[in-house]
Design a protein around this motif. Structure first.
Motif, PDB file in Angstrom:
ATOM      1  N   PRO A   1       0.797  -1.230   0.000  1.00 30.40           N
ATOM      2  CA  PRO A   1       0.000   0.000   0.000  1.00 30.40           C
ATOM      3  C   PRO A   1       0.828   1.280   0.000  1.00 30.40           C
ATOM      4  O   PRO A   1       0.449   2.256  -0.664  1.00 30.40           O
ATOM      5  N   LEU A   2       1.955   1.301   0.698  1.00 30.74           N
ATOM      6  CA  LEU A   2       2.759   2.519   0.771  1.00 30.74           C
ATOM      7  C   LEU A   2       3.568   2.779  -0.497  1.00 30.74           C
ATOM      8  O   LEU A   2       4.266   3.791  -0.593  1.00 30.74           O
ATOM      9  N   ALA A   3       3.469   1.882  -1.482  1.00 29.42           N
ATOM     10  CA  ALA A   3       4.086   2.143  -2.787  1.00 29.42           C
ATOM     11  C   ALA A   3       3.173   3.015  -3.650  1.00 29.42           C
ATOM     12  O   ALA A   3       3.550   3.413  -4.750  1.00 29.42           O
ATOM     13  N   TYR A   4       1.982   3.316  -3.134  1.00 32.11           N
ATOM     14  CA  TYR A   4       0.983   4.095  -3.864  1.00 32.11           C
ATOM     15  C   TYR A   4       0.681   5.414  -3.154  1.00 32.11           C
ATOM     16  O   TYR A   4       0.899   5.565  -1.950  1.00 32.11           O
ATOM     17  N   LYS A   5       0.134   6.353  -3.904  1.00 29.49           N
ATOM     18  CA  LYS A   5      -0.330   7.611  -3.333  1.00 29.49           C
ATOM     19  C   LYS A   5      -1.527   7.356  -2.419  1.00 29.49           C
ATOM     20  O   LYS A   5      -2.195   6.320  -2.514  1.00 29.49           O
ATOM     21  N   ASP A   6      -1.804   8.315  -1.569  1.00 31.33           N
ATOM     22  CA  ASP A   6      -2.963   8.268  -0.683  1.00 31.33           C
ATOM     23  C   ASP A   6      -4.228   8.397  -1.532  1.00 31.33           C
ATOM     24  O   ASP A   6      -4.473   9.442  -2.151  1.00 31.33           O
ATOM     25  N   ILE A   7      -5.045   7.350  -1.560  1.00 36.30           N
ATOM     26  CA  ILE A   7      -6.223   7.337  -2.428  1.00 36.30           C
ATOM     27  C   ILE A   7      -7.200   8.452  -2.057  1.00 36.30           C
ATOM     28  O   ILE A   7      -7.838   9.055  -2.930  1.00 36.30           O
ATOM     29  N   ASP A   8      -7.327   8.789  -0.776  1.00 32.80           N
ATOM     30  CA  ASP A   8      -8.228   9.867  -0.371  1.00 32.80           C
ATOM     31  C   ASP A   8      -7.767  11.205  -0.961  1.00 32.80           C
ATOM     32  O   ASP A   8      -8.577  11.988  -1.468  1.00 32.80           O
ATOM     33  N   GLU A   9      -6.454  11.454  -0.914  1.00 31.51           N
ATOM     34  CA  GLU A   9      -5.898  12.692  -1.459  1.00 31.51           C
ATOM     35  C   GLU A   9      -6.143  12.770  -2.963  1.00 31.51           C
ATOM     36  O   GLU A   9      -6.494  13.826  -3.504  1.00 31.51           O
ATOM     37  N   VAL A  10      -5.969  11.649  -3.629  1.00 31.78           N
ATOM     38  CA  VAL A  10      -6.154  11.593  -5.083  1.00 31.78           C
ATOM     39  C   VAL A  10      -7.615  11.827  -5.456  1.00 31.78           C
ATOM     40  O   VAL A  10      -7.928  12.634  -6.337  1.00 31.78           O
ATOM     41  N   ILE A  11      -8.526  11.141  -4.785  1.00 34.33           N
ATOM     42  CA  ILE A  11      -9.952  11.275  -5.091  1.00 34.33           C
ATOM     43  C   ILE A  11     -10.438  12.705  -4.874  1.00 34.33           C
ATOM     44  O   ILE A  11     -11.109  13.299  -5.736  1.00 34.33           O
ATOM     45  N   PHE A  12     -10.073  13.280  -3.740  1.00 35.32           N
ATOM     46  CA  PHE A  12     -10.623  14.594  -3.402  1.00 35.32           C
ATOM     47  C   PHE A  12      -9.935  15.732  -4.154  1.00 35.32           C
ATOM     48  O   PHE A  12     -10.412  16.868  -4.130  1.00 35.32           O
ATOM     49  N   THR A  13      -8.865  15.425  -4.876  1.00 30.54           N
ATOM     50  CA  THR A  13      -8.287  16.420  -5.782  1.00 30.54           C
ATOM     51  C   THR A  13      -9.306  16.826  -6.839  1.00 30.54           C
ATOM     52  O   THR A  13      -9.518  18.016  -7.104  1.00 30.54           O
ATOM     53  N   LEU A  14      -9.968  15.851  -7.448  1.00 27.86           N
ATOM     54  CA  LEU A  14     -10.967  16.160  -8.478  1.00 27.86           C
ATOM     55  C   LEU A  14     -12.294  16.604  -7.869  1.00 27.86           C
ATOM     56  O   LEU A  14     -13.019  17.394  -8.480  1.00 27.86           O
ATOM     57  N   VAL A  15     -12.610  16.113  -6.680  1.00 24.14           N
ATOM     58  CA  VAL A  15     -13.820  16.565  -5.990  1.00 24.14           C
ATOM     59  C   VAL A  15     -13.703  18.068  -5.703  1.00 24.14           C
ATOM     60  O   VAL A  15     -14.613  18.847  -6.006  1.00 24.14           O
ATOM     61  N   GLU A  16     -12.566  18.481  -5.144  1.00 24.36           N
ATOM     62  CA  GLU A  16     -12.358  19.897  -4.820  1.00 24.36           C
ATOM     63  C   GLU A  16     -12.276  20.766  -6.073  1.00 24.36           C
ATOM     64  O   GLU A  16     -12.613  21.949  -6.044  1.00 24.36           O
ATOM     65  N   ALA A  17     -11.851  20.160  -7.180  1.00 22.61           N
ATOM     66  CA  ALA A  17     -11.796  20.888  -8.450  1.00 22.61           C
ATOM     67  C   ALA A  17     -13.179  21.041  -9.084  1.00 22.61           C
ATOM     68  O   ALA A  17     -13.327  21.717 -10.110  1.00 22.61           O
ATOM     69  N   GLY A  18     -14.178  20.389  -8.489  1.00 25.17           N
ATOM     70  CA  GLY A  18     -15.547  20.500  -8.990  1.00 25.17           C
ATOM     71  C   GLY A  18     -15.873  19.570 -10.132  1.00 25.17           C
ATOM     72  O   GLY A  18     -16.909  19.702 -10.782  1.00 25.17           O
ATOM     73  N   LEU A  19     -14.991  18.579 -10.376  1.00 28.09           N
ATOM     74  CA  LEU A  19     -15.185  17.680 -11.520  1.00 28.09           C
ATOM     75  C   LEU A  19     -15.938  16.405 -11.162  1.00 28.09           C
ATOM     76  O   LEU A  19     -16.574  15.791 -12.025  1.00 28.09           O
ATOM     77  N   THR A  20     -15.838  15.975  -9.908  1.00 26.22           N
ATOM     78  CA  THR A  20     -16.493  14.739  -9.491  1.00 26.22           C
ATOM     79  C   THR A  20     -17.157  14.939  -8.136  1.00 26.22           C
ATOM     80  O   THR A  20     -16.876  15.885  -7.415  1.00 26.22           O
ATOM     81  N   ARG A  21     -18.026  13.997  -7.806  1.00 27.98           N
ATOM     82  CA  ARG A  21     -18.562  13.940  -6.448  1.00 27.98           C
ATOM     83  C   ARG A  21     -18.513  12.492  -5.980  1.00 27.98           C
ATOM     84  O   ARG A  21     -18.877  11.570  -6.725  1.00 27.98           O
ATOM     85  N   PRO A  22     -18.050  12.273  -4.762  1.00 34.82           N
ATOM     86  CA  PRO A  22     -17.956  10.899  -4.264  1.00 34.82           C
ATOM     87  C   PRO A  22     -19.327  10.383  -3.863  1.00 34.82           C
ATOM     88  O   PRO A  22     -20.140  11.132  -3.316  1.00 34.82           O
ATOM     89  N   ILE A  23     -19.574   9.113  -4.129  1.00 33.10           N
ATOM     90  CA  ILE A  23     -20.851   8.504  -3.750  1.00 33.10           C
ATOM     91  C   ILE A  23     -20.648   7.542  -2.580  1.00 33.10           C
ATOM     92  O   ILE A  23     -21.329   7.638  -1.576  1.00 33.10           O
ATOM     93  N   VAL A  24     -19.696   6.623  -2.710  1.00 33.31           N
ATOM     94  CA  VAL A  24     -19.388   5.721  -1.589  1.00 33.31           C
ATOM     95  C   VAL A  24     -17.889   5.451  -1.533  1.00 33.31           C
ATOM     96  O   VAL A  24     -17.184   5.575  -2.538  1.00 33.31           O
TER      97      VAL A  24
END
Length: 477
Positions: free
Chosen positions: A439-462
Motif C-alpha cells: 500500500p505505501l508504494a501508492y499515493k494516498d487514495i483519499d488525497e487523489v480522489i478529493f483532488t478532483l472533488v475539490e476541483a468541482g469535476l467529481t462527487r464521491p458517492i461511496v
C-alpha cells in the motif's frame, strides 16, 4: 517542468507550450504537488502535445506517474478527421478495466474464515499471475471471431453470466469495428488467458461499503452501508500487451511514410484514417472486447464461488454488476460539436447525468466511475459533474504509484507488507512476491480522489474498504 506549472483554478495547474497552442493541464492537490517528483511524467505530457492534430488540453490526472510514451494517468484527445492515433497513448494492457459487483450480503455475515474460503474458491477457478491460463480448454482456445464481433455476449450465450449483465458494461461489452484480420500473428499466439487476472496491480477484491457520501444517489445505484462488494481489476492480458508492442513498432517504423513524427517510440502514431491507424483501432477493439469478456468470465466464477461457500442461490445473494468501466482505451467522442479520438491511459470515463452516451440505467445519475486504491486501503465510486467535460469526461483510474516496483521490493519486507495490509485477508502463497504492491508504494487514495472533488469535476458517492484480496505474481501492468 514542475516549476513551470501555474495554478489556474482549484487543483488545476497549466503548462503552456511555447511551440503550439496546446496546453497541458495537471490536476494535483497542494499535497500531491508538494510531493510530486516525476518531472518525466510532465515531460511526457508535453511531448504528447506535439503530436499532429492534438486538441487542447493534454491532461494529467492526480494519479499521474511516468509510463511508456504517455504517462499513466494521461488523457490525449486528437481531431478525429485530421489527427493521429497512438498505440502507446492507449497503453500496453488494452481495456485494463474495473468491474464492481454488489451483493445482498452484509459485512456482519462474513467472518475471516468464510472470507478465506470464498477467496480460496475463487482462486481454484481463476488463475492468477503472469502468463497463467485457465484450466478450461475452451478458454485457452477461445473463439476470437466471436469475441471480436459479439464481445461479452458471445460467452454469455455459452452460459458465462446473465444477459442483463450487458446493460451494466461500458459499450454493452462490445466495441464495434473490431477485426481479427488486423491482429498481428504474435498477438494471436497470446489469446490463451481468458478467465485469469494476471500479475502487477490486477486483483479480485472482496470488501464492504464503509462510507456513504450521498445516500439518495447511492440508493439509486443499489449501494448501502456495510454491503459486501466484489471488485475485479484486469484486462486483455498478454493479448493486448502484444498488440500495443507490435503496433508501436509498426507506427514507429512507418512514421516517415505516414508523416507523423513522434519524439519517442512510446508516442509512435499514425493518422487515424491511414492503413496503420485503422488496423490498430480494429486490433485494439478486439483486445478491448477480449478484456470485457475476461472480466465477464471471472464474474461467472466469482458467482459460483459465493454460491458454493455461502450455500445460497445466486438470486438470493444478488451478485449483480453495478458497472464495468474501461481504461487504456481510445474512443470516438463528440465535444463542443466536434468529433475527437480520446485516448485514456490509466484514466477512465465518467459521463455526467443526461449525457447521450450513458446507458439507460444511468441517464439520471450519470455513469459511475470505479476507482480502486491499493490492496490495503480504500476505493471509491464517484460520478462526474457537468464540469467533467473539461477533462473530456475523464477521471483517474486509481491511486497511482509513488515507488517503482523495484524500489518497493528493496524498501519493504514481508513484515512491512503484513503490517500495511492490516486486517485485509490474502491467500498469496508467498507474501514476498507481493512487495511491489505494498500500500505505501501508492499515493494516498483519499488525497487523489478529493483532488478532483475539490476541483468541482467529481462527487464521491461511496467509499469501499477491502476485507480480502486475491492477487497474482509478476510485473504485468
Amino acid at each position: 517542468m514542475k516549476e513551470r506549472l501555474r495554478e489556474v483554478s482549484k487543483n488545476c495547474y497549466v503548462l503552456s507550450s511555447d511551440k503550439n497552442q496546446v496546453d497541458i493541464h495537471v490536476y494535483l492537490s497542494k499535497k500531491l504537488l508538494e510531493d510530486f517528483t516525476e518531472d518525466e511524467a510532465i515531460k511526457q505530457l508535453y511531448n504528447a502535445s506535439m503530436l499532429h492534430g492534438v486538441v487542447s488540453p493534454v491532461i494529467g490526472m492526480p494519479d499521474i506517474h511516468t509510463g511508456y510514451g504517455l504517462p499513466i494517468g494521461g488523457v490525449l484527445a486528437t481531431d478525429y478527421e485530421k489527427g493521429v492515433v497512438s498505440a502507446g497513448a492507449v497503453g500496453m494492457d488494452i481495456n485494463c478495466g474495473v468491474r464492481l459487483i454488489t451483493t445482498r450480503v452484509f459485512s456482519e455475515e462474513i467472518n475471516k474464515d468464510l472470507l478465506s474460503k470464498i477467496l480460496q474458491a475463487i482462486s481454484k477457478r481463476v488463475p492468477q499471475g503472469v502468463g497463467k491460463s485457465s484450466m478450461l480448454k475452451e478458454l485457452r482456445k477461445p473463439n476470437l471471431e466471436g469475441i471480436a464481433y459479439e464481445g461479452t455476449e458471445y460467452y454469455i450465450k455459452k452460459g458465462f453470466g446473465r444477459h442483463e449483465d450487458l446493460n451494466r458494461i461500458e459499450d454493452y461489452g462490445c466495441i464495434k469495428g473490431a477485426s481479427v484480420s488486423a491482429i498481428p500473428k504474435s498477438a494471436m499466439e497470446r489469446t490463451d488467458q481468458l478467465g485469469t487476472i494476471g500479475g502487477g496491480n490486477h486483483f479480485i477484491e472482496v470488501g464492504r461499503i464503509s462510507q456513504i457520501f450521498n445516500e439518495e444517489i447511492a440508493s439509486k445505484l443499489g449501494l448501502y452501508k456495510n454491503q459486501i462488494y466484489i471488485m475485479i481489476h484486469t484486462g486483455s492480458r498478454g493479448f493486448g500487451h502484444q498488440i500495443c508492442t507490435d503496433y508501436s513498432q509498426i507506427m514507429w517504423n512507418n512514421s516517415h511514410k505516414n508523416q507523423t513524427p513522434a519524439p519517442q517510440k512510446g508516442l509512435a502514431c499514425a493518422p487515424i484514417f491511414s492503413e496503420d491507424g485503422q488496423n490498430y483501432l480494429k486490433a485494439m477493439a478486439c483486445a478491448a472486447n477480449y478484456a470485457f469478456t475476461n472480466r465477464q468470465i471471472i464474474t461467472h466464477f466469482v458467482r459460483e464461488a459465493f454460491v458454493e461457500v455461502l450455500k445460497q442461490s445466486e438470486s438470493k445473494l444478488g451478485l449483480d454488476i453495478l458497472y464495468d468501466v474501461a481504461h487504456n482505451i481510445a474512443k470516438r467522442e463528440k465535444y463542443d460539436g466536434k468529433w475527437l479520438l480520446v485516448h485514456r491511459k490509466g484514466a477512465t470515463r465518467a459521463l455526467p447525468a443526461k449525457h447521450e452516451d450513458n446507458p439507460n440505467c444511468f441517464k439520471t445519475t450519470g455513469q459511475p466511475a470505479i476507482i480502486p486504491g491499493s490492496m490495503g486501503t480504500g476505493s471509491y465510486v464517484v460520478l462526474g459533474t457537468d464540469r467533467i467535460k473539461s477533462t473530456f469526461c475523464s477521471v483517474n483510474h486509481g491511486a497511482g504509484r509513488i515507488m517503482s516496483r523495484k524500489q518497493a521490493r528493496s524498501e519493504f519486507t514481508r513484515e512491512d507488507l503484513i503490517k500495511q495490509m492490516g486486517n485485509v485477508v490474502t491467500i498469496a502463497k508467498n507474501m514476498k512476491s507481493l512487495l511491489d504492491e505494498a500500500p505505501l508504494a501508492y499515493k494516498d487514495i483519499d488525497e487523489v480522489i478529493f483532488t478532483l472533488v475539490e476541483a468541482g469535476l467529481t462527487r464521491p458517492i461511496v467509499k469501499l474498504t477491502p476485507m480480502g484480496v486475491l492477487k497474482g505474481e509478476g510485473d504485468e501492468a
